[in-house]
Design a protein around this motif. Structure first.
Motif, PDB file in Angstrom:
ATOM      1  N   THR A 148      -4.882   6.339  -2.140  1.00  0.00           N
ATOM      2  CA  THR A 148      -4.404   5.014  -1.773  1.00  0.00           C
ATOM      3  C   THR A 148      -4.257   4.151  -3.016  1.00  0.00           C
ATOM      4  OG1 THR A 148      -5.530   5.126   0.360  1.00  0.00           O
ATOM      5  CG2 THR A 148      -4.856   2.954  -0.388  1.00  0.00           C
ATOM      6  N   GLU A 149      -3.146   3.462  -3.097  1.00  0.00           N
ATOM      7  CA  GLU A 149      -2.897   2.535  -4.195  1.00  0.00           C
ATOM      8  C   GLU A 149      -2.476   1.195  -3.615  1.00  0.00           C
ATOM      9  OE1 GLU A 149       0.133   2.003  -8.039  1.00  0.00           O
ATOM     10  OE2 GLU A 149      -0.069   3.937  -7.024  1.00  0.00           O
ATOM     11  N   ARG A 150      -3.129   0.132  -4.065  1.00  0.00           N
ATOM     12  CA  ARG A 150      -2.778  -1.215  -3.610  1.00  0.00           C
ATOM     13  C   ARG A 150      -2.093  -1.968  -4.735  1.00  0.00           C
ATOM     14  NH1 ARG A 150      -7.385  -5.131  -1.309  1.00  0.00           N
ATOM     15  NH2 ARG A 150      -7.788  -5.619  -3.493  1.00  0.00           N
ATOM     16  N   GLY A 151      -1.009  -2.656  -4.396  1.00  0.00           N
ATOM     17  CA  GLY A 151      -0.277  -3.423  -5.396  1.00  0.00           C
ATOM     18  C   GLY A 151       0.347  -4.663  -4.785  1.00  0.00           C
ATOM     19  N   TYR A 152       1.045  -5.420  -5.625  1.00  0.00           N
ATOM     20  CA  TYR A 152       1.645  -6.674  -5.202  1.00  0.00           C
ATOM     21  C   TYR A 152       3.014  -6.819  -5.850  1.00  0.00           C
ATOM     22  CZ  TYR A 152      -3.388  -7.288  -4.791  1.00  0.00           C
ATOM     23  OH  TYR A 152      -4.711  -7.092  -4.514  1.00  0.00           O
ATOM     24  N   THR A 153       3.911  -7.506  -5.177  1.00  0.00           N
ATOM     25  CA  THR A 153       5.205  -7.791  -5.784  1.00  0.00           C
ATOM     26  C   THR A 153       5.048  -8.895  -6.822  1.00  0.00           C
ATOM     27  OG1 THR A 153       5.708  -9.385  -4.029  1.00  0.00           O
ATOM     28  CG2 THR A 153       6.480  -7.125  -3.723  1.00  0.00           C
ATOM     29  N   TYR A 156       0.858  -1.185   0.000  1.00  0.00           N
ATOM     30  CA  TYR A 156       0.000   0.000   0.000  1.00  0.00           C
ATOM     31  C   TYR A 156       0.895   1.236   0.000  1.00  0.00           C
ATOM     32  CZ  TYR A 156      -4.237  -2.638   1.096  1.00  0.00           C
ATOM     33  OH  TYR A 156      -5.315  -3.491   1.049  1.00  0.00           O
ATOM     34  N   GLU A 157       0.553   2.180  -0.833  1.00  0.00           N
ATOM     35  CA  GLU A 157       1.251   3.460  -0.816  1.00  0.00           C
ATOM     36  C   GLU A 157       0.292   4.552  -1.251  1.00  0.00           C
ATOM     37  OE1 GLU A 157       4.393   4.086  -3.646  1.00  0.00           O
ATOM     38  OE2 GLU A 157       3.683   2.430  -4.896  1.00  0.00           O
ATOM     39  N   GLY A 158       0.642   5.774  -0.871  1.00  0.00           N
ATOM     40  CA  GLY A 158      -0.221   6.884  -1.233  1.00  0.00           C
ATOM     41  C   GLY A 158       0.188   8.167  -0.553  1.00  0.00           C
TER      42      GLY A 158
END
Length: 919
Positions: free
Chosen positions: A755-760, A732-734
């Motif tokens: 808010t931005e949700r992501g995955y490796t 999560y980053e933002g």
């Protein structure tokens, strides 16, 4: 549905009100929060910083004016203030080591700080703070956050009253970096901080007492707390890794709900006081808001003791949603929901609070607290999509103006759309939460000792009875905890060092039960196992430091934490696996498993702040921080062995005693900027802007399509689910923006979050969402899970996606604009709250990422903006009248992070009137 706790509730509140003249004489004096207290203390949590800013904040919270020459505080620092102090004690500690002195004047309403070495005995140059009336309006809440070198958010009593919350979660909605997973049918609150929530990722506590109740269910709300907003004074949300009391095991942060103290009720020169608050819906816009109210009484029997007691009752009928616009992109489901009422939103809540403080000596205080909340409410397991889909599909055949009319006369003659039955009640809940605590504060005249100790016990008991009376489930969580901490400090010249260290221990115990006259004993056991019996204990030690040199502040910290989880679990392997050569017939037997897991971690963190500009009228601070936190597995995630009898195809959940703890690495980078007019100190602008990032390894999710050891075949969600560690990392980053301004009689604020949700990336798969091992406990031979890989997954035996993982909106925000008129007796304003809505709410079995289905049609929740208005008028020094007009445009919408299964529409236009009487 109209709920009823007891028939005597209304008469109880009325009787207490009628007894008021007998227990406390009416006093017409103004009742001011945080009045000067020289005979009793007040609790302060003021961080270290520049002497100017620390004196500013202390004066605001204490409710006094302070005068000094800005030149004498320039380039000086203070260690801050942590604990309960009188005004004189507080100024003594804040000025320790600075060479400055102070004197209290004007009957305790003004404090003058001066330099005795410079013989500044006469009135110093310049006025620092606003007058007492303005302190009341702004102190203790949002003004504090701009002194903090981190992303902390604070919601004060004033902000809560302007919100006029019907549901407790409304006081947090649109707070920067904070969400709530809200089901309007359920009065509990589940706090989400920067994407992390549930299962203890966020320490949700009341006055430091952890509220660790968990109840398995739809909507990913495995972590709920019940409280009454009437007794709150402030909510403080600390985000990310936190080295201090309450930070143990909390990877997302700490949300502290602070309750009223006697000093909030009793005026400075009185020995008793009270506060009566009443509210009710008005006219055709009452929308189910029945009369509710609270009464708080406080006494000071001696100059060393005080007592506070309070009672509150809230009552509401089910409400009507908004009628303008659409809440949902129904997309591939092709539903059309036209509902005139939201079932299950009628609720009742009774609460009481009791507190007592005893100043055993000048440096020793003992405090006792007790809080109780009882609620009754109905719930739906899911929206009635069958009826909604039928209506959408056949309405054209029953519409007399339609070209299709008459093709299905039998259907049209018998079918009736129930606009008030879209949310069928499937269960009724009775929940009782009781919290008790003993606190001890010891603060002798020493640089090395400022100690606090807390012992607390929290018990939450929920009974859920299904609507058919076929079964009931009891979920009971007891938490016993203790905290011991101390603060030491040292100063020399421009250098100041403060050490904060201590130990925290808490233990959770689940005691579930189930009862049924129609289900088999095995089904009853599986039903109770959805929130299983077991114990979990976590111990944390910490050492954090605050080192200041001129404009630079460093805050390194280290924590060591250990956990233990133990209990008994197992599963009856009833699937057809007779072709397993390894296990053969034993797979048909119940596997009984004794679990006793433990682990520990060292968790470092570091913060840095630099005061780039230190002018009293222009202060700019840059800050950055980062740290490592963890979250050991919970009882439910580890020991669950259950099934849901309401499903047509049974959904079995197997235990997973091999789970690894989550580890979260987080950092933030930002600035605080405060501007104050030199000509008029009432004109101010404060800004906090930051970027945050957190990345969780071994994230624990509820995975479907998993298999137990020895399984041969293709796992399928209907009979194979368990909690598993994700193979890739969740990110999560933002950005967060908090802004406040005052300009003469006008004020405003802005909260904004992206808010931005992501995955490796994992094995060339980055768009599948969270990936997990379908053979989390071992393959068909009990060894390496990759020893057997069916065709439907990739070559590494992984599966993707999870149930009930509602996504956070990309943007949320809230704008407040208001004015204080008529000599500050009238406070009136408006708020605009909004959110973009993303995520596949219409596709429950997907990864819940994206906003389009396979046909390119939008699905999920629509973006929304909601306009509210508020106002209050100080009719006399003791009596205040007010109103809250919610959802002025009658917008149809669903709260951000609303329940993904029930999809409860938020209330439509609602008008409430309120009264507050201080005596």
């Amino acid at each position: 549905m109209k709920n009823n706790l007891t028939n005597s509730n209304a008469t109880t509140l009325l009787a207490i009100c009628l007894l008021l003249p007998a227990v406390a004489p009416v006093q017409a004096e103004s009742q001011t929060t945080g009045q000067t207290q020289e005979q009793t203390g007040q609790n302060y949590q003021i961080p270290a910083g520049s002497l100017t800013s620390v004196l500013n904040r202390f004066a605001l919270e204490a409710g006094v004016s302070v005068l000094f020459d800005p030149a004498i505080t320039k380039n000086r620092t203070s260690a801050g203030l942590q604990g309960e102090y009188r005004i004189g004690e507080g100024f003594s500690l804040l000025l320790r080591g600075t060479g400055l002195s102070f004197r209290i004047e004007n009957n305790g309403q003004q404090v003058t700080v001066y330099d005795p070495a410079a013989s500044l005995i006469e009135a110093p140059v310049g006025t620092l703070m606003l007058d007492t009336m303005q302190v009341v309006a702004q102190s203790g809440s949002r003004s504090q956050i701009y002194e903090r070198a981190d992303g902390t958010s604070i919601i004060g009593r004033t902000e809560m009253d302007r919100t006029g919350p019907r549901h407790a979660s409304e006081i947090l909605q649109s707070t920067a970096g904070v969400y709530t997973a809200t089901n309007e049918q359920n009065p509990s609150v589940s706090v989400n901080i920067r994407g992390l929530k549930d299962f203890g990722r966020v320490n949700m506590n009341i006055d430091g007492m952890r509220q660790n109740f968990q109840r398995s269910g739809h909507g990913q709300r495995n972590g709920e707390m019940f409280f009454d907003t009437e007794f709150l004074s402030e909510v403080e949300v600390q985000k990310g890794a936190y080295a201090g009391a309450g930070g143990a095991g909390a990877s997302g942060g700490v949300a502290t709900f602070k309750t009223l103290e006697a000093d909030d009720i009793i005026a400075a020169d009185k020995t008793s006081g009270g506060r009566l608050r009443l509210a009710s819906g008005v006219g055709k816009w009452a929308n189910g808001q029945n009369p509710s109210g609270s009464l708080v009484l406080a006494f000071r029997p001696t100059d060393r003791t005080d007592v506070l007691i309070g009672y509150s009752r809230k009552d509401s009928d089910q409400y009507e949603p908004g009628t303008q616009g659409d809440a949902v992109y129904w997309g591939q489901n092709d539903y059309y929901i036209n509902t005139g009422i939201v079932n299950g939103t009628g609720q009742e809540m009774e609460s009481w609070i009791a507190k007592a403080n005893w100043h055993i000596a000048d440096d020793l205080i003992l405090k006792a607290s007790a809080i109780s909340t009882t609620t009754r409410y109905g719930e739906s397991s899911a929206i009635d999509t069958d009826q909604a889909g039928t209506y959408k599909e056949y309405q054209k055949y029953c519409d007399t103006d339609s070209d299709y009319y008459g093709q299905y006369p039998d259907f049209c003659a018998s079918y009736s759309y129930d606009s008030e039955g879209i949310y069928p009640i499937t269960s009724t809940n009775d929940t009782d939460t009781q919290s008790y605590a003993l606190d001890l504060y010891y603060n002798p005249d020493s640089h090395w000792i400022n100690a606090q100790a807390k012992l607390y016990q929290v018990s939450t008991h929920n009974i859920s009875q299904d609507s058919d009376d076929s079964y009931s489930v009891t979920t009971h969580t007891d938490t016993l905890g203790g905290v011991l901490s101390n603060r030491s400090e040292w100063s020399s010249g421009h250098t100041h060092l403060m050490l904060d260290y201590g130990i925290e221990v808490f233990q959770d115990r689940n005691r579930p039960d189930a009862d049924s006259e129609v289900l088999s004993d095995n089904d009853v056991d599986l039903l109770a196992g959805s929130t299983p019996e077991g114990k979990r204990q976590l111990t944390g030690l910490w050492l954090s430091s605050n080192w200041q040199y001129r404009r630079l502040t460093l805050t390194p910290a280290i924590r060591w934490e250990t956990y233990r989880l133990w209990g008994n679990t197992g599963f009856y392997d009833s699937d057809a696996r007779a072709d397993s050569e390894t296990y053969g017939e034993q797979l048909w037997q119940y596997a009984d498993i004794d679990v006793d897991r433990s682990d520990n971690r060292w968790l470092p963190s570091l913060g840095l702040a630099y005061d780039l500009i230190q002018d009293p009228s222009n202060q700019l601070q840059l800050f950055a921080s980062g740290g490592l936190s963890w979250r050991p597995p919970q009882i439910t995630e580890t020991l669950t062995a259950s099934t849901q009898p309401s499903h047509v195809t049974a959904v079995n959940t197997y235990p997973n005693w091999m789970l690894e703890p989550e580890e979260t690495r987080s950092w933030e980078l930002g600035f605080n900027w405060q501007l104050t007019s030199q000509k008029n100190p009432q004109n101010t602008l404060s800004v906090k802007l930051l970027h945050y990032y957190n990345r969780t390894e071994n994230y624990i999710i509820y995975g479907t399509g998993t298999a137990t050891p020895g399984f041969v075949g293709t796992p399928f969600y209907a009979y194979s689910s368990m909690y598993v560690n994700a193979l890739n990392d969740l990110i999560y980053e933002g950005e967060e923006l908090q802004l406040d301004f005052t300009f003469y009689n006008f004020y405003g604020g802005l909260n904004l979050t992206r808010t931005e949700r992501g995955y490796t990336r994992f094995n060339d798969h980055e768009d599948w969402g969270l990936l997990y091992n379908a053979w989390a406990l071992g393959g068909p031979d009990g060894e390496d899970p990759s020893s057997y890989c069916p065709d439907y997954v990739n070559e590494d035996c992984i599966a993707a996606g999870t149930l009930y993982f509602p996504p956070e909106p990309e943007w949320t925000g809230k704008i407040t604009l208001g004015a204080r008129l008529l000599d500050n007796t009238l406070d009136i304003g408006m708020t605009l709250t909004g959110a973009t809505q993303t995520g596949q709410y219409g596709s429950l079995w997907g990864t819940l990422d994206g906003t389009e289905d396979v046909a390119g049609e939008k699905i999920g929740l629509r973006p929304y903006t909601v306009l509210d208005a508020y106002g209050s008028y100080q009719l006399s020094e003791a009596l205040q009248l007010g109103f809250n007009l919610k959802n002025i445009t009658d917008r149809e919408y669903i709260q951000a992070m609303g329940d993904g299964m029930v999809l409860t529409y938020a209330p439509g236009r609602t008008l409430t009137a309120n009264l507050q009487w201080g005596f």
